[in-house]
Design a protein around this motif. Sequence first.
Motif, PDB file in Angstrom:
ATOM      1  N   UNK A  68     -40.715 -18.583  42.598  1.00 37.54           N
ATOM      2  CA  UNK A  68     -39.384 -18.100  42.958  1.00 37.54           C
ATOM      3  C   UNK A  68     -39.168 -16.663  42.524  1.00 37.54           C
ATOM      4  N   UNK A  69     -39.776 -16.278  41.398  1.00 45.17           N
ATOM      5  CA  UNK A  69     -39.708 -14.879  41.010  1.00 45.17           C
ATOM      6  C   UNK A  69     -40.374 -13.981  42.029  1.00 45.17           C
ATOM      7  N   UNK A  70     -41.506 -14.432  42.547  1.00 50.44           N
ATOM      8  CA  UNK A  70     -42.224 -13.652  43.556  1.00 50.44           C
ATOM      9  C   UNK A  70     -41.467 -13.602  44.879  1.00 50.44           C
ATOM     10  N   UNK A  71     -40.707 -14.649  45.177  1.00 53.87           N
ATOM     11  CA  UNK A  71     -39.996 -14.727  46.457  1.00 53.87           C
ATOM     12  C   UNK A  71     -38.601 -14.106  46.416  1.00 53.87           C
ATOM     13  N   UNK A  72     -38.196 -13.607  45.267  1.00 52.21           N
ATOM     14  CA  UNK A  72     -36.842 -13.064  45.110  1.00 52.21           C
ATOM     15  C   UNK A  72     -36.509 -12.049  46.187  1.00 52.21           C
ATOM     16  N   UNK A  73     -37.437 -11.135  46.450  1.00 49.17           N
ATOM     17  CA  UNK A  73     -37.148 -10.025  47.367  1.00 49.17           C
ATOM     18  C   UNK A  73     -37.045 -10.480  48.819  1.00 49.17           C
ATOM     19  N   UNK A  87     -33.378  -9.397  38.284  1.00 50.94           N
ATOM     20  CA  UNK A  87     -33.503 -10.854  38.426  1.00 50.94           C
ATOM     21  C   UNK A  87     -34.969 -11.263  38.455  1.00 50.94           C
ATOM     22  N   UNK A  88     -35.777 -10.494  39.174  1.00 51.25           N
ATOM     23  CA  UNK A  88     -37.221 -10.758  39.236  1.00 51.25           C
ATOM     24  C   UNK A  88     -37.830 -10.746  37.837  1.00 51.25           C
ATOM     25  N   UNK A  89     -37.493  -9.741  37.045  1.00 49.44           N
ATOM     26  CA  UNK A  89     -38.034  -9.630  35.689  1.00 49.44           C
ATOM     27  C   UNK A  89     -37.576 -10.793  34.812  1.00 49.44           C
ATOM     28  N   UNK A  94     -38.878 -15.817  32.064  1.00 46.60           N
ATOM     29  CA  UNK A  94     -38.558 -17.221  31.817  1.00 46.60           C
ATOM     30  C   UNK A  94     -39.770 -18.104  32.101  1.00 46.60           C
ATOM     31  N   UNK A  95     -40.477 -17.787  33.180  1.00 43.96           N
ATOM     32  CA  UNK A  95     -41.703 -18.521  33.500  1.00 43.96           C
ATOM     33  C   UNK A  95     -42.744 -18.329  32.410  1.00 43.96           C
ATOM     34  N   UNK A  96     -42.837 -17.103  31.898  1.00 41.25           N
ATOM     35  CA  UNK A  96     -43.807 -16.808  30.845  1.00 41.25           C
ATOM     36  C   UNK A  96     -43.470 -17.552  29.557  1.00 41.25           C
ATOM     37  N   UNK A  97     -42.200 -17.628  29.212  1.00 41.26           N
ATOM     38  CA  UNK A  97     -41.782 -18.367  28.015  1.00 41.26           C
ATOM     39  C   UNK A  97     -42.141 -19.846  28.157  1.00 41.26           C
ATOM     40  N   UNK A  98     -41.880 -20.424  29.318  1.00 44.85           N
ATOM     41  CA  UNK A  98     -42.252 -21.821  29.558  1.00 44.85           C
ATOM     42  C   UNK A  98     -43.753 -22.019  29.361  1.00 44.85           C
ATOM     43  N   UNK A  99     -44.551 -21.085  29.885  1.00 48.86           N
ATOM     44  CA  UNK A  99     -46.008 -21.196  29.778  1.00 48.86           C
ATOM     45  C   UNK A  99     -46.463 -21.110  28.327  1.00 48.86           C
ATOM     46  N   UNK A 100     -45.875 -20.196  27.567  1.00 53.91           N
ATOM     47  CA  UNK A 100     -46.270 -20.024  26.165  1.00 53.91           C
ATOM     48  C   UNK A 100     -45.912 -21.272  25.355  1.00 53.91           C
ATOM     49  N   UNK A 142     -42.705  -1.822  32.791  1.00 54.28           N
ATOM     50  CA  UNK A 142     -42.837  -0.391  32.499  1.00 54.28           C
ATOM     51  C   UNK A 142     -42.879   0.448  33.775  1.00 54.28           C
ATOM     52  N   UNK A 143     -43.440  -0.125  34.844  1.00 55.63           N
ATOM     53  CA  UNK A 143     -43.598   0.650  36.075  1.00 55.63           C
ATOM     54  C   UNK A 143     -42.333   0.685  36.911  1.00 55.63           C
ATOM     55  N   UNK A 144     -41.692  -0.476  37.097  1.00 53.39           N
ATOM     56  CA  UNK A 144     -40.595  -0.557  38.061  1.00 53.39           C
ATOM     57  C   UNK A 144     -39.204  -0.522  37.447  1.00 53.39           C
ATOM     58  N   UNK A 145     -39.069  -0.750  36.150  1.00 54.40           N
ATOM     59  CA  UNK A 145     -37.756  -0.704  35.523  1.00 54.40           C
ATOM     60  C   UNK A 145     -37.639   0.404  34.486  1.00 54.40           C
ATOM     61  N   UNK A 146     -38.764   1.032  34.154  1.00 53.45           N
ATOM     62  CA  UNK A 146     -38.721   2.122  33.177  1.00 53.45           C
ATOM     63  C   UNK A 146     -38.067   3.344  33.808  1.00 53.45           C
ATOM     64  N   UNK A 147     -36.985   3.858  33.210  1.00 49.03           N
ATOM     65  CA  UNK A 147     -36.257   4.988  33.836  1.00 49.03           C
ATOM     66  C   UNK A 147     -37.085   6.273  33.815  1.00 49.03           C
ATOM     67  N   UNK A 148     -37.008   6.985  34.894  1.00 48.94           N
ATOM     68  CA  UNK A 148     -37.635   8.296  34.955  1.00 48.94           C
ATOM     69  C   UNK A 148     -39.063   8.307  35.467  1.00 48.94           C
ATOM     70  N   UNK A 149     -39.657   7.155  35.690  1.00 52.22           N
ATOM     71  CA  UNK A 149     -41.027   7.131  36.188  1.00 52.22           C
ATOM     72  C   UNK A 149     -41.060   7.591  37.644  1.00 52.22           C
ATOM     73  N   UNK A 150     -42.009   8.431  37.974  1.00 54.91           N
ATOM     74  CA  UNK A 150     -42.069   9.011  39.323  1.00 54.91           C
ATOM     75  C   UNK A 150     -42.314   7.931  40.375  1.00 54.91           C
ATOM     76  N   UNK A 151     -41.659   8.097  41.528  1.00 58.80           N
ATOM     77  CA  UNK A 151     -41.814   7.146  42.622  1.00 58.80           C
ATOM     78  C   UNK A 151     -43.250   7.081  43.118  1.00 58.80           C
ATOM     79  N   UNK A 152     -43.976   8.189  43.036  1.00 64.86           N
ATOM     80  CA  UNK A 152     -45.367   8.195  43.484  1.00 64.86           C
ATOM     81  C   UNK A 152     -46.235   7.266  42.635  1.00 64.86           C
ATOM     82  N   UNK A 153     -45.944   7.206  41.328  1.00 62.54           N
ATOM     83  CA  UNK A 153     -46.695   6.307  40.455  1.00 62.54           C
ATOM     84  C   UNK A 153     -46.355   4.855  40.749  1.00 62.54           C
TER      85      UNK A 153
END
Length: 237
Positions: A68-73, A87-89, A94-100, A142-153
Amino acid sequence: MDMDTPTDLPLFTKLYTLAQVLGILSVVLVGVWVGLYRGGFGWSAFPDLQFNWHPFLMVLGLVLLYANGALIYRGFRSERKRKLKVVHAVVMVSALVCAVVGLVAVFKFHDSKGFANMHSLHSWIGLATVILFACQWLAGLLTFLFPGLRSSLRAAYLPLHQYFGLFIFAGAITSTLLGLSEKAIFVQSVGSESVLVNVTGLCVAVFAGLVTYLLSQPKFRRQATEDEVLLTDTVLE
């Protein structure tokens, strides 16, 4: 071609709904299995029941929540992308916590019984999947929610993020099916219990097929809104 054509969205809705039903049913069936045939749930005070958290949490986390996290978009295509990212994050962590917690349960159970850990293909694939999942989540944060990261990256990393997302899901499904079979053989389940385990595995397998199809089809991809295009924040589909 407009991805939101009437001929595509009804098909997506039907397949998405069917996938949700099968995913939820898979979790319910695992709960019924451990509740009716394996004695229910417990923790340290009941080591024999502590193991039962492992299959339940793994199916809940790495199968249902992860998918469901993958299908959010694609499932919530009308929502703003920034909101969907958060929401995706959250769903993924939450899935990772369940797994751990599921891993802790099985390791503690094995230790209490004097059983060897990490002796099966199921355990190898399962642990590798969880570790890779944790790395994927951190990299995505770090890539998609970190502020200021360039769109090209972000755009450069997106294909890897998508690929490893499906790869991790494949690992989770493989580990789940191996684990169900391994446990059924270990406890020598027969009769109605064996049927229940097999039906659960079948639901998981069909669910995985539907989710993979929904994620792999470009015609179901979320379309960027005009505002998002203007803001050039359109790299995470």
